[in-house]
Enzyme design. Structure first.
Site, PDB file in Angstrom:
ATOM      1  N   HIS A  95       0.808  -1.220   0.000  1.00  0.00           N
ATOM      2  CA  HIS A  95       0.000   0.000   0.000  1.00  0.00           C
ATOM      3  C   HIS A  95       0.841   1.269   0.000  1.00  0.00           C
ATOM      4  CE1 HIS A  95      -3.327  -2.646   1.917  1.00  0.00           C
ATOM      5  NE2 HIS A  95      -3.368  -2.689   0.603  1.00  0.00           N
ATOM      6  N   SER A 147      -6.793  -7.199  10.007  1.00  0.00           N
ATOM      7  CA  SER A 147      -8.221  -7.461  10.236  1.00  0.00           C
ATOM      8  C   SER A 147      -8.848  -8.262   9.112  1.00  0.00           C
ATOM      9  CB  SER A 147      -8.971  -6.131  10.382  1.00  0.00           C
ATOM     10  OG  SER A 147      -8.970  -5.429   9.146  1.00  0.00           O
TER      11      SER A 147
END
Length: 231
Positions: free
Chosen positions: A106, A175
């Protein structure tokens, strides 16, 4: 490609004092995600976005890698070609641990990128406008080299390539809301999930081993299992 893929998220750096990317209220350091990390924010909210990442860059300056980063670095040194380290994090904790070849899915907080020609420059911990106000190649506008929500993530292609040859997957501190680790775990017979607590986005039953504890507390067992597999 490597036999072992280690994918990390915010949980691995939380113990180094780096704030997790997103809390349940949709804020990051008291900023709305849509204002500073969503496609279009550089058009509608350029100055605040740049200021936000300047502060994040300054924040990591004094932060140090923790035991999890350091143990993964040692394992990577020992099995250089057999381990791929992929991270969703934009911090430089692996780099501070002197871990080589880390793939940042990212983007990377130390870097800025030209919005016209895509030239990337590492400015370390400087404020963007102090280091590079305009692109030296084309005079284009500069932005943080971060993948915002809604933008393409070019490094995902490398993620998929690594998964094709992966024989052991380790997921630490994510997550599962951004990258679907459930499907990733089905690519291999060997897998470990390490999170602080269960996540609604992760089906832990698809993983061979699940460790719900801090990354620094789980890393010895993870390294032991990987060493056993690689020997």
């Amino acid at each position: 490609m490597a036999k072992v893929v280690i994918l990390s998220g915010a949980g691995i750096s939380a113990e180094s004092g780096i704030s997790t990317f997103r809390d349940s209220d949709g804020l990051w350091e008291n900023h709305s995600i849509k204002d500073i990390c969503t496609d279009g924010c550089l058009i509608t909210n350029y100055d605040e976005t740049i200021d936000f990442y300047d502060k994040r860059r300054e924040d990591i300056k004094e932060k140090l890698p923790n035991k999890a980063h350091l143990e993964i670095k040692k394992l990577k040194d020992k099995y250089t070609n057999e381990i791929a380290i992929l991270t969703q994090n934009v911090d430089n904790m692996f780099e501070k641990a002197n871990c080589k070849g880390v793939l940042h899915l990212h983007g990377f907080l130390e870097e800025v990128r030209c919005m016209q020609c895509d030239t990337i420059t590492n400015i370390k911990y400087q404020k963007q406008k102090d280091a590079l106000e305009y692109c030296p190649k084309c005079n284009g506008k500069i932005r943080p080299n971060i993948v915002f929500f809604g933008e393409p993530a070019p490094m995902y292609e490398m993620l998929y390539h690594h998964l094709e040859d992966c024989e052991f997957l380790v997921v630490i501190g994510t997550s599962g809301n951004v990258i679907g680790v459930n499907r990733m775990a089905t690519f291999t017979d060997n897998s470990i999930l390490n999170n602080l607590e269960p996540s609604d986005a992760i089906n832990d039953k698809v993983f061979g081993k699940v460790l719900y504890k801090k990354a620094t507390e789980a890393i010895d067992e993870i390294i032991f299992d990987l060493e056993k597999f690689l020997k």
